[in-house]
Write an enzyme that holds these catalytic residues in place. Structure first.
Site, PDB file in Angstrom:
ATOM      1  CE  LYS A  63      -3.383   2.692  -0.074  1.00 25.34           C
ATOM      2  NZ  LYS A  63      -4.131   3.351   0.939  1.00 25.34           N
TER       3      LYS A  63
ATOM      4  CB  SER B   1      -5.924  11.561   1.217  1.00 24.83           C
ATOM      5  OG  SER B   1      -4.789  10.741   1.351  1.00 24.83           O
TER       6      SER B   1
ATOM      7  CD  GLU C 165      -1.069  11.028   5.735  1.00 23.37           C
ATOM      8  OE1 GLU C 165      -1.574  10.817   4.616  1.00 23.37           O
ATOM      9  OE2 GLU C 165      -1.500  10.484   6.769  1.00 23.37           O
TER      10      GLU C 165
HETATM   11  N1  LIG Z   1      -8.982   9.843   1.763  1.00 19.96           N
HETATM   12  C1  LIG Z   1      -8.595   8.674   1.255  1.00 19.96           C
HETATM   13  O1  LIG Z   1      -9.079   8.253   0.206  1.00 19.96           O
HETATM   14  C2  LIG Z   1      -7.571   7.831   1.945  1.00 19.96           C
HETATM   15  C3  LIG Z   1      -6.904   8.261   3.077  1.00 19.96           C
HETATM   16  N2  LIG Z   1      -6.042   7.402   3.714  1.00 19.96           N
HETATM   17  C4  LIG Z   1      -5.343   7.805   4.920  1.00 19.96           C
HETATM   18  O2  LIG Z   1      -6.291   7.954   5.970  1.00 19.96           O
HETATM   19  C5  LIG Z   1      -5.837   8.937   6.908  1.00 19.96           C
HETATM   20  C6  LIG Z   1      -6.923   9.999   7.047  1.00 19.96           C
HETATM   21  O3  LIG Z   1      -7.024  10.644   5.783  1.00 19.96           O
HETATM   22  P1  LIG Z   1      -8.327  11.453   5.317  1.00 19.96           P
HETATM   23  O4  LIG Z   1      -9.524  10.922   5.954  1.00 19.96           O
HETATM   24  O5  LIG Z   1      -8.254  11.526   3.850  1.00 19.96           O
HETATM   25  O6  LIG Z   1      -8.007  12.880   5.919  1.00 19.96           O
HETATM   26  P2  LIG Z   1      -9.011  14.106   6.140  1.00 19.96           P
HETATM   27  O7  LIG Z   1      -8.161  15.325   6.121  1.00 19.96           O
HETATM   28  O8  LIG Z   1     -10.166  14.019   5.217  1.00 19.96           O
HETATM   29  O9  LIG Z   1      -9.544  13.848   7.603  1.00 19.96           O
HETATM   30  C7  LIG Z   1      -8.780  14.077   8.737  1.00 19.96           C
HETATM   31  C8  LIG Z   1      -9.732  14.618   9.762  1.00 19.96           C
HETATM   32  O10 LIG Z   1      -9.047  14.738  10.991  1.00 19.96           O
HETATM   33  C9  LIG Z   1      -9.439  15.976  11.577  1.00 19.96           C
HETATM   34  N3  LIG Z   1      -8.465  16.367  12.567  1.00 19.96           N
HETATM   35  C10 LIG Z   1      -7.209  16.846  12.393  1.00 19.96           C
HETATM   36  N4  LIG Z   1      -6.631  17.087  13.579  1.00 19.96           N
HETATM   37  C11 LIG Z   1      -7.546  16.750  14.519  1.00 19.96           C
HETATM   38  C12 LIG Z   1      -7.550  16.787  15.936  1.00 19.96           C
HETATM   39  N5  LIG Z   1      -6.514  17.255  16.625  1.00 19.96           N
HETATM   40  N6  LIG Z   1      -8.648  16.371  16.577  1.00 19.96           N
HETATM   41  C13 LIG Z   1      -9.724  15.908  15.904  1.00 19.96           C
HETATM   42  N7  LIG Z   1      -9.795  15.865  14.554  1.00 19.96           N
HETATM   43  C14 LIG Z   1      -8.710  16.285  13.881  1.00 19.96           C
HETATM   44  C15 LIG Z   1      -9.515  16.904  10.386  1.00 19.96           C
HETATM   45  O11 LIG Z   1     -10.210  18.070  10.742  1.00 19.96           O
HETATM   46  P3  LIG Z   1     -10.156  19.410   9.870  1.00 19.96           P
HETATM   47  O12 LIG Z   1     -11.234  19.245   8.884  1.00 19.96           O
HETATM   48  O13 LIG Z   1     -10.377  20.475  10.872  1.00 19.96           O
HETATM   49  O14 LIG Z   1      -8.801  19.476   9.227  1.00 19.96           O
HETATM   50  C16 LIG Z   1     -10.267  16.012   9.411  1.00 19.96           C
HETATM   51  O15 LIG Z   1     -11.655  16.042   9.666  1.00 19.96           O
HETATM   52  C17 LIG Z   1      -4.518   9.482   6.330  1.00 19.96           C
HETATM   53  O16 LIG Z   1      -3.437   8.803   6.888  1.00 19.96           O
HETATM   54  C18 LIG Z   1      -4.632   9.147   4.836  1.00 19.96           C
HETATM   55  O17 LIG Z   1      -3.380   9.012   4.188  1.00 19.96           O
HETATM   56  C19 LIG Z   1      -5.835   6.124   3.280  1.00 19.96           C
HETATM   57  C20 LIG Z   1      -6.454   5.673   2.164  1.00 19.96           C
HETATM   58  C21 LIG Z   1      -7.337   6.498   1.370  1.00 19.96           C
HETATM   59  C1  LIG Z   2      -6.520   6.136  -2.756  1.00 21.29           C
HETATM   60  C2  LIG Z   2      -5.034   6.112  -2.449  1.00 21.29           C
HETATM   61  C3  LIG Z   2      -4.509   4.712  -2.720  1.00 21.29           C
HETATM   62  C4  LIG Z   2      -4.239   6.977  -3.374  1.00 21.29           C
HETATM   63  O1  LIG Z   2      -2.972   7.224  -2.832  1.00 21.29           O
HETATM   64  C5  LIG Z   2      -4.819   6.568  -1.047  1.00 21.29           C
HETATM   65  O2  LIG Z   2      -4.386   5.821  -0.227  1.00 21.29           O
HETATM   66  C6  LIG Z   2      -5.053   7.974  -0.644  1.00 21.29           C
HETATM   67  O3  LIG Z   2      -5.867   8.677  -1.277  1.00 21.29           O
HETATM   68  O4  LIG Z   2      -4.451   8.398   0.346  1.00 21.29           O
END
Ligand SMILES: NC(=O)C1=CN([C@@H]2O[C@H](COP(=O)(O)OP(=O)(O)OC[C@H]3O[C@@H](n4cnc5c(N)ncnc54)[C@H](OP(=O)(O)O)[C@@H]3O)[C@@H](O)[C@H]2O)C=CC1
Ligand SMILES: CC(C)(CO)C(=O)C(=O)O
Length: 297
Positions: A181, A250, A262
């Site tokens: 991944k 993301s 990130e």
């Molecule tokens: N999105 C995707 O498709 C994918 C994401 N990931 C991984 O998942 C993880 C999360 O990513 P993703 O969901 O996209 O990120 P987002 O930025 O969409 O979500 C992160 C959330 O955390 C909140 N946040 C940040 N700091 C705090 C805090 N101190 N207390 C409470 N909430 C907080 C943010 O708030 P605020 O809105 O205020 O910034 C936001 O709502 C990452 O590691 C990413 O790489 C993995 C696969 C796919």
């Molecule tokens: C969907 C995918 C695999 C692309 O990097 C992911 O992990 C992200 O959006 O953070």
């Protein structure tokens, strides 16, 4: 019935909360740092929209006691900022599922959780913030959470049994799965640098760059114990070539929104660990400073 707290109800946190809600068995609380208003998850294949019903906290001071499960879905570099929630929510019997990209989940999260168990999760979900309080799941990337095989992983699979939003898979070789991944995430760094979606990988020059990046990442992965032959690079670049050209990442969404990136957990780690093992990482040596600089600005 379990008490589940979702820390970071963004793209992945919303999908995790939806899965917990779909089981109909648990008490779910969302822990945010600001009030996001009403939250909903859109499935771009079925067009279905589901509202999240869980209460939303906006400060650790509102936490009334430890949770059985914490689903941590802040970005890797936001983990330190979530320390207050983790302290309020965790006791030794809590399990914290780190729903984050990277290969360093446990060392990143463990210092904050009051001896709770940290279960690393590999997130194969494509979820994009598409409006205020709205997250759209792109289901042509399967919605899968991979966790290490073992008692904690089995309990997590049971916790979300019956949810359609995600499938939990137990993997016996977690190191290999995590590096597979991570290699896709390293490749996605090119999207953040260029500001372009998956269409970019259909350019032969970018494909060649992505392939070289995948190959050096896999060399580091093997040094870290992953069973990933060099031939895997073609397959992983192929995922991006075949992706709907409109799918992002993301890290791209953060770049487009002018947010901190990130970069260290997804790309910096390749260069850092490459140096530790004496493995050249020429593509990452260029990409990482660019991502870091883009993150600063
Ligand atoms: N999105 C995707 O498709 C994918 C994401 N990931 C991984 O998942 C993880 C999360 O990513 P993703 O969901 O996209 O990120 P987002 O930025 O969409 O979500 C992160 C959330 O955390 C909140 N946040 C940040 N700091 C705090 C805090 N101190 N207390 C409470 N909430 C907080 C943010 O708030 P605020 O809105 O205020 O910034 C936001 O709502 C990452 O590691 C990413 O790489 C993995 C696969 C796919
Ligand atoms: C969907 C995918 C695999 C692309 O990097 C992911 O992990 C992200 O959006 O953070």
């Amino acid at each position: 019935m379990a008490d589940i707290a979702v820390v970071g109800p963004g793209a992945i946190g919303s999908v995790a909360a939806l899965a917990a809600q779909q089981t109909g068995r648990h008490s779910v609380t969302l822990c945010a740092r600001r009030d996001p208003g009403a939250l909903r998850v859109v499935d771009d294949v079925s067009g279905g929209v589901t509202d999240l019903e869980a209460p939303i906290l906006t400060s650790p001071a509102e936490v009334t006691g430890p949770a059985d499960w914490v689903l941590l879905a802040v970005k890797a570099h936001q983990t330190d900022g979530a320390a207050g929630y983790l302290d309020a929510l965790c006791k030794p019997s809590t399990t914290v599922v780190a729903l984050q990209n990277g290969v360093e989940h446990v060392e990143r999260v463990a210092p904050y959780v009051n001896d709770a168990q940290v279960l690393p999760a590999i997130v194969w979900i494509s979820a994009e913030p598409t409006g205020p309080g709205e997250v759209t799941v792109r289901n042509n990337i399967s919605s899968l959470l991979q966790v290490p095989a073992g008692p904690a992983g089995e309990e997590f699979a049971r916790l979300l049994e019956g949810a359609s939003a995600v499938e939990v898979e137990l993997v016996s070789d977690f190191t290999t799965a995590a590096w597979r991944k991570l290699t896709t995430n390293a490749i996605a760094g090119v999207m953040a640098v260029t500001g372009r979606r998956a269409a970019i990988y259909q350019r032969p020059d970018v494909r060649e760059l992505a392939l070289a990046l995948a190959q050096e990442t896999l060399a580091v992965a093997r040094a870290e114990g992953a069973a990933l032959p060099e031939s895997e690079a073609e397959a992983l670049v192929g995922i991006f070539e075949r992706m709907d050209p409109d799918i992002g990442s993301s890290i791209l969404f953060d770049r487009l929104a002018g947010r901190e990136l990130e970069w260290d957990a997804r790309n910096g780690v390749v260069r850092r660990l490459g140096r530790r093992h004496g493995i050249p990482t020429p593509v990452s040596d260029v990409l990482v400073p660019l991502l870091s600089a883009a993150s600063d600005g």
